[in-house]
Motif scaffolding. Sequence first.
Motif, PDB file in Angstrom:
ATOM      1  N   VAL A 331      25.413 133.089  16.574  1.00 33.78           N
ATOM      2  CA  VAL A 331      26.061 134.248  15.953  1.00 33.78           C
ATOM      3  C   VAL A 331      27.242 133.720  15.143  1.00 33.78           C
ATOM      4  O   VAL A 331      28.106 133.026  15.673  1.00 33.78           O
ATOM      5  CB  VAL A 331      26.524 135.250  17.039  1.00 33.78           C
ATOM      6  N   ILE A 332      27.227 134.020  13.832  1.00 34.89           N
ATOM      7  CA  ILE A 332      28.197 133.350  12.945  1.00 34.89           C
ATOM      8  C   ILE A 332      29.404 134.214  12.572  1.00 34.89           C
ATOM      9  O   ILE A 332      30.401 133.702  12.112  1.00 34.89           O
ATOM     10  CB  ILE A 332      27.522 132.852  11.636  1.00 34.89           C
TER      11      ILE A 332
ATOM     12  N   LEU B 325      34.770 126.001   6.622  1.00 32.92           N
ATOM     13  CA  LEU B 325      33.346 125.653   6.588  1.00 32.92           C
ATOM     14  C   LEU B 325      32.614 126.493   5.554  1.00 32.92           C
ATOM     15  O   LEU B 325      32.979 127.625   5.272  1.00 32.92           O
ATOM     16  CB  LEU B 325      32.714 125.886   7.959  1.00 32.92           C
ATOM     17  N   ASP B 326      31.560 125.878   5.041  1.00 32.84           N
ATOM     18  CA  ASP B 326      30.711 126.592   4.091  1.00 32.84           C
ATOM     19  C   ASP B 326      30.110 127.815   4.777  1.00 32.84           C
ATOM     20  O   ASP B 326      30.058 128.905   4.226  1.00 32.84           O
ATOM     21  CB  ASP B 326      29.612 125.628   3.624  1.00 32.84           C
ATOM     22  N   LYS B 327      29.680 127.621   6.024  1.00 42.23           N
ATOM     23  CA  LYS B 327      29.119 128.714   6.826  1.00 42.23           C
ATOM     24  C   LYS B 327      29.628 128.492   8.254  1.00 42.23           C
ATOM     25  O   LYS B 327      29.606 127.358   8.733  1.00 42.23           O
ATOM     26  CB  LYS B 327      27.587 128.630   6.800  1.00 42.23           C
ATOM     27  N   PRO B 328      30.092 129.546   8.901  1.00 42.91           N
ATOM     28  CA  PRO B 328      30.598 129.316  10.263  1.00 42.91           C
ATOM     29  C   PRO B 328      29.501 128.757  11.174  1.00 42.91           C
ATOM     30  O   PRO B 328      28.312 129.018  10.972  1.00 42.91           O
ATOM     31  CB  PRO B 328      31.002 130.724  10.735  1.00 42.91           C
ATOM     32  N   GLU B 329      29.933 127.986  12.168  1.00 47.52           N
ATOM     33  CA  GLU B 329      28.972 127.487  13.162  1.00 47.52           C
ATOM     34  C   GLU B 329      28.482 128.662  13.998  1.00 47.52           C
ATOM     35  O   GLU B 329      29.277 129.539  14.372  1.00 47.52           O
ATOM     36  CB  GLU B 329      29.672 126.490  14.096  1.00 47.52           C
ATOM     37  N   GLY B 330      27.207 128.667  14.318  1.00 42.63           N
ATOM     38  CA  GLY B 330      26.674 129.722  15.179  1.00 42.63           C
ATOM     39  C   GLY B 330      27.090 129.471  16.624  1.00 42.63           C
ATOM     40  O   GLY B 330      27.039 128.343  17.099  1.00 42.63           O
TER      41      GLY B 330
END
Lengths: 408, 408
Positions: A331-332, B325-330
């Motif tokens: 879940v991001i 971050l480019d995309k948050p860590e899940g």
Amino acid sequence: MKVLLVKLRKAVALVERPLLLYIRFGRSLRQADHVKRYCLERERERERAMAEVSNKQVILRDYVVKALPKESDLCVINTATIKLKLPAETDQPADAVTSSKVQLVLLKNLYLSCDPYQRLLMESVQGLSVPSMSSYTPGSTIHGYGVAKVLDSRNPDLKAGDLVWGTTNWEEYSLITTPQVLFKIHHTDIPLSYYTGILGMPGMTAYVGFYEICSPKKGEYVFISAAAGAVGQLVGQFAKLMGCYVVGSAGSNEKVDLLKNKFGFDEAFNYKEENDLNVALKRYFPEGIDIYFENVGGKTLDAVLLNMRLHGRISGCGMISQYNLDKPEGVINLMQLIYKRIRFHGFSVPDHYHLYPKFLDFMLPHIRQGKIVYVEDIVEGLENGPAALVGLFKGRNFGRQVVVVSHD
Amino acid sequence: MKVLLVKLRKAVALVERPLLLYIRFGRSLRQADHVKRYCLERERERERAMAEVSNKQVILRDYVVKALPKESDLCVINTATIKLKLPAETDQPADAVTSSKVQLVLLKNLYLSCDPYQRLLMESVQGLSVPSMSSYTPGSTIHGYGVAKVLDSRNPDLKAGDLVWGTTNWEEYSLITTPQVLFKIHHTDIPLSYYTGILGMPGMTAYVGFYEICSPKKGEYVFISAAAGAVGQLVGQFAKLMGCYVVGSAGSNEKVDLLKNKFGFDEAFNYKEENDLNVALKRYFPEGIDIYFENVGGKTLDAVLLNMRLHGRISGCGMISQYNLDKPEGVINLMQLIYKRIRFHGFSVPDHYHLYPKFLDFMLPHIRQGKIVYVEDIVEGLENGPAALVGLFKGRNFGRQVVVVSHD
């Protein structure tokens, strides 16, 4: 002739004393006989009761690790037997289970409920720390919530003939060693099966999860996932009673129809027909979501987080979409919890059972007046239990899934 | 001679009346002159004040999208000027900013603080809904918390000479249109820079996040990430005061040493030297974690979730590991929130500023008695502000990062 007379006299002498005794003590003797007959009858009854009868059971073959459970992961066996009477306290072996300190209760199971949390117990889960939430043991009977009749009891609060709901085993008869997980049923004008649902654990879950965990206010925007399930259908109705705007998601158009036309949700949608849950939620909640009743987790949670409002509340009831995955989905969007100062509160209803009397006072009038309705999906026969239980994870059930073991 | 006498008589006549007037009203004239001189002086002073002085500023060049901010994302300019006096109310143009309804306050900034949340404002963030949390505008001065001296004020609660802390801009002088984000400083026996930290927003954040959000109890197990930062160092000390067992993580051995030897943490570790955070946490918390003060998010949160205890509480303060971050860590272990009935509560300190007086009553004696200590990393000069701010995201600071704009 003399010889005959002597013999007759001897014969008379033989019966004379007993006869005199009989005449003298006849009344007492008749009483003793009655007592003896009574004792014999009770003994025969006890023997009948102590005779072992067949006890059909549902067994977990082996742990189901990170996969959708199949019907074949469970099996129904007819080889077990059980005595339909508790052993006399003096008879019992002094082991932990049958120690006189354990208030054994013998149940005849009537209805069993199929609940999503049971999937978790098919794996080796640790740290749940409530009696009803211990992992199943491969090769043993599974447990769950049910409605049952008490056949015998060593618990002072329960007696033979009482009806109860609570944690029992998936079998015809169960010997319960933890009667604190049983609640006596006092109101039988309501269908008994309701105590596996609206008046049992799922009802309490909906009640606690909505009223206690979500702190709802009139006019708030409420979203419920798995909304047509045992819990979701009630949360939606509670939210409508509170004067909230309520939207539910479900996995079929029939369920969507049920939500809108039976349970009075303002809107509902079939999540399987939505390409982008974020877009779907923005459509139904242009102002955002105040309260999310979380039953599914994963992608739905991620989309909901993006649509939550400031100071929103999430009631963490379950994450059924994650139970069968090899690895949970990441879940991001958790930063939204901080941006929007959201409270995510996981809960488990056994922590709140002290509220059951308050819950009943609330629910019974609403049910009797038809202000809260309930839909059950009832399957007949314990042998059909495994299919009903695993069907839950494919969304096969239509409302609260119940298995009938016996009608009385 | 006659002509001369006539001219003299005329000349006497010319001065006679003024002279008589002077003699008669001399005292009044001297007074009027004094008033005139006074007015002239004030006018000159006002003109000096209204003269525009240079106002050094830190500007965001453009949004920093999903990357570690660099010093070059910010620039220091010397081209702006500002008048060191508010315009008279009648002089002001009737626009939104200088409308007489706006209680303008003119500040001379003394100390500015570098805070992790400022990274979020370098992107276009929506929905934060507190004045201090609006995104920066590319090409404009950035804002943040600071300590300042009031030069002029149209707010009845603030007057020239007052010291304040609160939201200001990264520049030498700031015209504040929302004085409700300013708190008057009454206690100056404490270093003024402390009002950017221990007695300002980070102090309140630690106080609210620990005491209000975490509901701590004596003897509980507390874990704090980014523990050597402005907030973490205080949370750890609060937890020790409460009688908790406290472990902190930080990004260097020097910081670990600070946590153990300066702030009195029971244990601390350098997360960069741990291959498996789950293993590290199990080592320090064999019994599990009751309270997690969340400053970093991502992998740390995932490992913490596995180690939380039943009914644990997580105070969601920040997730600094995710900001760049480019995309948050899940995060995959969210089911633990339900298994263990955990409450995760995101919060933002501006929602709790009404508690500031209570907080001061608590903090001041502790600081004066040396029972709570504080470490600052002070940089001199606004021109060094950008490096100090971006250094925060590389963990360069050693304690609370402060930028000195002016010492008085």
